[in-house]
Design a protein around this motif. Structure first.
Motif, PDB file in Angstrom:
ATOM      1  N   ARG A  81       0.832  -1.215   0.000  1.00  0.00           N
ATOM      2  CA  ARG A  81       0.000   0.000   0.000  1.00  0.00           C
ATOM      3  C   ARG A  81       0.866   1.265   0.000  1.00  0.00           C
ATOM      4  NH1 ARG A  81      -4.072  -0.199   4.832  1.00  0.00           N
ATOM      5  NH2 ARG A  81      -4.769   1.710   3.753  1.00  0.00           N
ATOM      6  N   LEU A  82       2.156   1.097  -0.086  1.00  0.00           N
ATOM      7  CA  LEU A  82       3.072   2.236  -0.007  1.00  0.00           C
ATOM      8  C   LEU A  82       2.788   3.247  -1.122  1.00  0.00           C
ATOM      9  CD1 LEU A  82       5.460   2.932   1.900  1.00  0.00           C
ATOM     10  CD2 LEU A  82       6.992   2.073   0.117  1.00  0.00           C
ATOM     11  N   GLN A  83       2.719   4.534  -0.739  1.00  0.00           N
ATOM     12  CA  GLN A  83       2.462   5.605  -1.691  1.00  0.00           C
ATOM     13  C   GLN A  83       3.626   6.591  -1.802  1.00  0.00           C
ATOM     14  OE1 GLN A  83      -1.243   7.534  -0.714  1.00  0.00           O
ATOM     15  NE2 GLN A  83      -2.344   5.596  -0.496  1.00  0.00           N
ATOM     16  N   GLN A  84       4.378   6.794  -0.720  1.00  0.00           N
ATOM     17  CA  GLN A  84       5.482   7.741  -0.733  1.00  0.00           C
ATOM     18  C   GLN A  84       6.695   7.114  -0.042  1.00  0.00           C
ATOM     19  OE1 GLN A  84       4.440  11.656   0.770  1.00  0.00           O
ATOM     20  NE2 GLN A  84       2.317  11.458   0.092  1.00  0.00           N
ATOM     21  N   LEU A  85       7.834   7.171  -0.737  1.00  0.00           N
ATOM     22  CA  LEU A  85       9.074   6.624  -0.190  1.00  0.00           C
ATOM     23  C   LEU A  85      10.223   7.575  -0.493  1.00  0.00           C
ATOM     24  CD1 LEU A  85      10.667   4.282   1.154  1.00  0.00           C
ATOM     25  CD2 LEU A  85      10.937   3.293  -1.132  1.00  0.00           C
ATOM     26  N   ASP A  86      10.959   7.940   0.540  1.00  0.00           N
ATOM     27  CA  ASP A  86      12.128   8.819   0.391  1.00  0.00           C
ATOM     28  C   ASP A  86      13.353   8.077   0.892  1.00  0.00           C
ATOM     29  OD1 ASP A  86      14.091  10.747   0.440  1.00  0.00           O
ATOM     30  OD2 ASP A  86      12.834  12.307   1.319  1.00  0.00           O
ATOM     31  N   SER A 110      19.854  -0.485  -5.824  1.00  0.00           N
ATOM     32  CA  SER A 110      20.064  -0.627  -7.261  1.00  0.00           C
ATOM     33  C   SER A 110      18.769  -0.361  -8.028  1.00  0.00           C
ATOM     34  CB  SER A 110      20.549  -2.042  -7.584  1.00  0.00           C
ATOM     35  OG  SER A 110      19.532  -2.984  -7.279  1.00  0.00           O
ATOM     36  N   PRO A 111      18.867  -0.043  -9.323  1.00  0.00           N
ATOM     37  CA  PRO A 111      17.659   0.130 -10.141  1.00  0.00           C
ATOM     38  C   PRO A 111      16.779  -1.112 -10.177  1.00  0.00           C
ATOM     39  CG  PRO A 111      19.584   1.023 -11.265  1.00  0.00           C
ATOM     40  CD  PRO A 111      20.091   0.295 -10.068  1.00  0.00           C
ATOM     41  N   ALA A 112      17.379  -2.287 -10.105  1.00  0.00           N
ATOM     42  CA  ALA A 112      16.597  -3.526 -10.168  1.00  0.00           C
ATOM     43  C   ALA A 112      15.639  -3.650  -8.981  1.00  0.00           C
ATOM     44  CB  ALA A 112      17.539  -4.733 -10.214  1.00  0.00           C
ATOM     45  N   SER A 113      16.122  -3.312  -7.779  1.00  0.00           N
ATOM     46  CA  SER A 113      15.250  -3.415  -6.612  1.00  0.00           C
ATOM     47  C   SER A 113      14.151  -2.364  -6.657  1.00  0.00           C
ATOM     48  CB  SER A 113      16.065  -3.276  -5.319  1.00  0.00           C
ATOM     49  OG  SER A 113      16.644  -1.988  -5.228  1.00  0.00           O
ATOM     50  N   LEU A 114      14.454  -1.180  -7.196  1.00  0.00           N
ATOM     51  CA  LEU A 114      13.425  -0.158  -7.332  1.00  0.00           C
ATOM     52  C   LEU A 114      12.347  -0.590  -8.322  1.00  0.00           C
ATOM     53  CD1 LEU A 114      15.406   3.223  -7.330  1.00  0.00           C
ATOM     54  CD2 LEU A 114      14.133   2.163  -5.462  1.00  0.00           C
ATOM     55  N   ARG A 115      12.754  -1.242  -9.386  1.00  0.00           N
ATOM     56  CA  ARG A 115      11.779  -1.724 -10.365  1.00  0.00           C
ATOM     57  C   ARG A 115      10.848  -2.749  -9.724  1.00  0.00           C
ATOM     58  NH1 ARG A 115      10.978  -1.686 -15.751  1.00  0.00           N
ATOM     59  NH2 ARG A 115      12.782  -0.328 -16.038  1.00  0.00           N
ATOM     60  N   LYS A 116      11.410  -3.623  -8.905  1.00  0.00           N
ATOM     61  CA  LYS A 116      10.587  -4.609  -8.209  1.00  0.00           C
ATOM     62  C   LYS A 116       9.599  -3.916  -7.274  1.00  0.00           C
ATOM     63  CE  LYS A 116      10.938  -8.599  -5.097  1.00  0.00           C
ATOM     64  NZ  LYS A 116      11.877  -9.494  -4.349  1.00  0.00           N
ATOM     65  N   LEU A 117      10.060  -2.872  -6.590  1.00  0.00           N
ATOM     66  CA  LEU A 117       9.185  -2.115  -5.685  1.00  0.00           C
ATOM     67  C   LEU A 117       8.042  -1.459  -6.457  1.00  0.00           C
ATOM     68  CD1 LEU A 117       8.878  -0.852  -2.721  1.00  0.00           C
ATOM     69  CD2 LEU A 117      10.015   1.139  -3.691  1.00  0.00           C
ATOM     70  N   LEU A 118       8.369  -0.846  -7.579  1.00  0.00           N
ATOM     71  CA  LEU A 118       7.355  -0.157  -8.365  1.00  0.00           C
ATOM     72  C   LEU A 118       6.330  -1.132  -8.949  1.00  0.00           C
ATOM     73  CD1 LEU A 118       9.743   2.367 -10.124  1.00  0.00           C
ATOM     74  CD2 LEU A 118       7.898   2.970  -8.570  1.00  0.00           C
ATOM     75  N   GLU A 119       6.765  -2.317  -9.285  1.00  0.00           N
ATOM     76  CA  GLU A 119       5.845  -3.326  -9.808  1.00  0.00           C
ATOM     77  C   GLU A 119       4.909  -3.840  -8.725  1.00  0.00           C
ATOM     78  OE1 GLU A 119       8.538  -6.178 -11.368  1.00  0.00           O
ATOM     79  OE2 GLU A 119       8.799  -5.155 -13.307  1.00  0.00           O
ATOM     80  N   SER A 120       5.404  -3.872  -7.489  1.00  0.00           N
ATOM     81  CA  SER A 120       4.621  -4.417  -6.381  1.00  0.00           C
ATOM     82  C   SER A 120       3.680  -3.368  -5.773  1.00  0.00           C
ATOM     83  CB  SER A 120       5.551  -4.968  -5.296  1.00  0.00           C
ATOM     84  OG  SER A 120       4.822  -5.444  -4.194  1.00  0.00           O
ATOM     85  N   CYS A 121       4.162  -2.151  -5.621  1.00  0.00           N
ATOM     86  CA  CYS A 121       3.385  -1.087  -4.958  1.00  0.00           C
ATOM     87  C   CYS A 121       2.669  -0.261  -6.022  1.00  0.00           C
ATOM     88  CB  CYS A 121       4.304  -0.221  -4.101  1.00  0.00           C
ATOM     89  SG  CYS A 121       5.180  -1.145  -2.816  1.00  0.00           S
ATOM     90  N   LYS A 122       1.465  -0.662  -6.373  1.00  0.00           N
ATOM     91  CA  LYS A 122       0.739  -0.041  -7.469  1.00  0.00           C
ATOM     92  C   LYS A 122       0.311   1.390  -7.160  1.00  0.00           C
ATOM     93  CE  LYS A 122       0.823  -3.930  -9.779  1.00  0.00           C
ATOM     94  NZ  LYS A 122       1.677  -4.097 -10.983  1.00  0.00           N
ATOM     95  N   ASP A 123       0.220   1.741  -5.870  1.00  0.00           N
ATOM     96  CA  ASP A 123      -0.238   3.078  -5.488  1.00  0.00           C
ATOM     97  C   ASP A 123       0.911   4.062  -5.275  1.00  0.00           C
ATOM     98  OD1 ASP A 123      -2.905   2.243  -5.469  1.00  0.00           O
ATOM     99  OD2 ASP A 123      -2.753   1.537  -3.389  1.00  0.00           O
ATOM    100  N   LEU A 124       2.128   3.637  -5.497  1.00  0.00           N
ATOM    101  CA  LEU A 124       3.274   4.510  -5.253  1.00  0.00           C
ATOM    102  C   LEU A 124       3.209   5.732  -6.174  1.00  0.00           C
ATOM    103  CD1 LEU A 124       5.779   4.364  -3.363  1.00  0.00           C
ATOM    104  CD2 LEU A 124       7.093   3.626  -5.344  1.00  0.00           C
ATOM    105  N   SER A 125       3.302   6.931  -5.561  1.00  0.00           N
ATOM    106  CA  SER A 125       3.219   8.163  -6.347  1.00  0.00           C
ATOM    107  C   SER A 125       4.459   9.031  -6.202  1.00  0.00           C
ATOM    108  CB  SER A 125       1.982   8.965  -5.927  1.00  0.00           C
ATOM    109  OG  SER A 125       2.010   9.250  -4.538  1.00  0.00           O
TER     110      SER A 125
END
Length: 621
Positions: A560-565, A573-588
């Motif tokens: 449910r994560l929407q904001q991450l700093d 790494s970019p790979a882990s961020l891509r995994k996060l973005l694929e999983s957290c659909k509400d991330l803005s």
């Protein structure tokens, strides 16, 4: 008499009427040009040389990104000559406010806005600067070095902070104002607004900002005040429009959110019979009340002077259930509170933020108001209200038994012992203590007795000795806590995080930005991700130890994560961020500024794959 002369007279009158109509219906830019025409023709004697000076001190501000014990990103950087300008980029030597964009309005800790806020009052933060010499301002320049465009209002004060004698009267005058506008470029600029001429000398300037349209934090480097020692003489030959026209007064009042004559409006109590009100009195009482709900406070006070029927409606306490007095901070005083007192016996939401400073509101005046109007209060906003002392907090604790929300943000002049009285407010659900001098003993007492807390802000509270003890008490007593701000808490460790994670399972928002004692190697961030599945906002700003393992845990458990700093980390790494973005659909919002493994190419690729997410990559030149 020749028929030509009457025709000339008619044409002259027609031309005059057109000019007045143009003056009354001109756009904001046209009216600014009118002021500019008048100001450009000011006459100064050769001996009245222009004085150019940088700010001497920063005497007050509402927030800043930096620490109370440092100079990096603090408002104090606005004093003196520029440190960075004309360079562009993110520099620690500049002044930076705490927030930007609309992200803070979209997170779980955001408060509902007040009704009846004038549409032309959009200030979110402010900073007040003093200068060595009092002058009549002729120009004011703001040196902006990163994401300019936040300044929306500039004011001057008649009081001299360096005078040993207190002034008989303190006046604030708006030099310039504008609605928030989008500045597309992020590069440095020298902002030179066309300011209005005032009739008193000043060495106290206030900048008000709105950062809601910015893509990142605005950074200010210095403020330059130009002025003359003697009052300039205005040439009246420069304009056919009378500068004393009442339309100019209306324009100024519009700019000032109606703050220039509130006391006069409140004091008009005697009404004549007035004109016939037609069939208005045939409307149901409730419908008239609903219509009047759309008026601002000054308009409500004006309307009360028109007839007895509308006076009755405008003075009805039901019109003042939600009362926002922040827009009128520059004129609101004891007299205003006294006239409002009889109307506010049912007030539930009260906003006195920014008000009462420099003697405008006394402790006695505030206490009298709350003793009459405090019994129904549920929400009380007192951000930057520097008239507050221990007596005021004691009165709040005694007169407001139903209080659920208390905001004391940046009330940094309150003595530490004053906060003990907050523990008596057992119904509190929201408490904001950002940049206050609350001490550990008082805070432990508050947490012990205020077990209903759902929102708690302890950002930049430098007087707390051991945040692990505080975190342990929060975990033990505040089981309903949903949001927690620990921005720049200096000594919380993995032990405190463990107590929070196990004791506050409902947490949706957690700010651990600039907490240097937290290390990913202890497993603290993994524990957070596994035990707080409801997280919507997580700030781990400037923690260089955040790694791919932490991001993977967030992707698996905090969908449910929407904001991450994660600004400043070296190990993601970019790979882990891509995994996060694929999983957290509400991330803005994803801030990866100064993340050494995330280069501009990686950001562009992620943006292309996830266009709905604002991915921020800051830089320094």
């Amino acid at each position: 008499m020749s028929p030509v002369f009457p025709m000339l007279t008619v044409l002259t009158m027609f031309y005059y009427i057109c000019l007045r109509r143009r003056a009354r219906t001109a756009t904001r830019g046209e009216m600014m040009n009118t002021h500019r025409t008048i100001e450009s023709n000011s006459r100064t004697s050769p001996l009245n040389a222009e004085v150019v000076q940088y700010a001497k001190e920063v005497v007050d501000f509402s927030s800043h990104y930096g620490s109370e014990n440092s100079m990096s990103y603090t408002m104090w950087n606005l004093a003196g000559v520029p440190n960075v300008f004309p360079s562009s980029g993110d520099f620690t030597q500049t002044a930076v406010f705490r927030t930007y964009g609309t992200w803070w309005d979209q997170c779980p800790s955001a408060s509902l806005p007040f009704k009846r806020t004038p549409p032309n009052f959009q200030s979110q933060d402010y900073v007040e600067l003093t200068f060595e010499q009092q002058v009549y301002p002729t120009a004011l320049h703001v040196l902006e070095t990163y994401h300019p465009g936040a300044v929306i209002r500039i004011l001057a004060c008649s009081a001299n902070p360096y005078s040993p004698n207190p002034p008989a009267e303190v006046r604030w005058e708006i030099l310039w104002s504008e609605r928030p506008t989008k500045v597309n470029a992020s590069q440095a600029r020298q902002f030179k607004p066309c300011i209005k001429q005032i009739n008193f000398p000043t060495n106290l300037i206030r900048l008000e900002v709105n950062s809601s349209l910015l893509d990142y934090y605005t950074e200010l480097d210095a403020v330059v005040l130009h002025g003359v020692k003697d009052k300039p003489v205005i040439s009246l030959k420069t304009s056919l429009i009378d500068i004393n026209d009442r339309e100019d007064d209306a324009y100024a009042e519009k700019d000032g959110c109606g703050m220039d004559s509130l006391n006069k409006k409140f004091s008009s109590a005697v009404l004549g019979e007035g004109p016939n009100n037609g069939y208005f009195d045939k409307l149901p009482y409730e419908l008239i009340q609903l219509i009047l709900n759309h008026l601002t406070l000054p308009d409500l006070c004006r309307l009360a002077q028109t007839c007895k029927l509308l006076s009755q409606h405008c003075c009805d306490p039901l019109q003042y259930i939600h009362l926002n007095l922040q827009p009128y901070w520059a004129k609101l005083g004891d007299t205003s509170l006294e006239f409002l007192q009889s109307r506010c016996t049912l007030v539930q939401w009260l906003n006195l933020s920014w008000t009462g400073n420099r003697g405008f509101i006394s402790v006695a005046g505030f206490s009298r108001f709350l003793k009459v109007c405090g019994s129904e209060l549920v929400r009380l906003e007192l951000s930057c209200s520097h008239f507050l002392n221990e007596t005021c907090l004691e009165v709040i604790s005694e007169m407001c038994p139903n209080l659920q929300a208390l905001n004391l943000s940046s009330c940094d002049k309150l003595p530490p012992q004053a906060f003990n009285h907050i523990a008596k407010l057992c119904s509190l659900k929201r408490l904001v203590l950002y940049r206050t001098k609350v001490e550990q003993t008082a805070l432990l007492s508050i947490l012990n007795f205020c077990s209903e807390l759902q929102h708690l802000s302890l950002g930049s509270c430098v007087m707390i000795e051991d945040y692990d003890v505080i975190a342990s008490m929060i975990g033990a007593k505040c089981k309903k806590l949903r949001t927690l701000d620990l921005w720049r808490c200096k000594n919380i460790t993995e032990n405190g995080i463990a107590e929070l994670a196990s004791g506050c399972p409902l947490l949706e928002e957690l700010d651990l930005g600039w907490c240097p004692t937290l290390q990913s190697s202890t497993g603290c961030f993994t524990r957070l991700a596994r035990q707080l599945p409801n997280l919507q906002k997580l700030f781990l700003t400037a923690n260089r130890s955040v790694c791919d393992t932490d991001i993977d845990e967030l992707a698996c458990n905090c969908t449910r994560l929407q904001q991450l700093d994660i600004l400043g980390t070296r190990m993601v790494s970019p790979a882990s961020l891509r995994k996060l973005l694929e999983s957290c659909k509400d991330l803005s919002l994803l801030d990866v500024s100064f993340c050494s493994q995330i280069d501009n190419r990686a950001v562009l690729e992620l943006n292309a794959s996830f266009p709905k997410v604002f991915i921020k990559k800051s830089f320094t030149q």
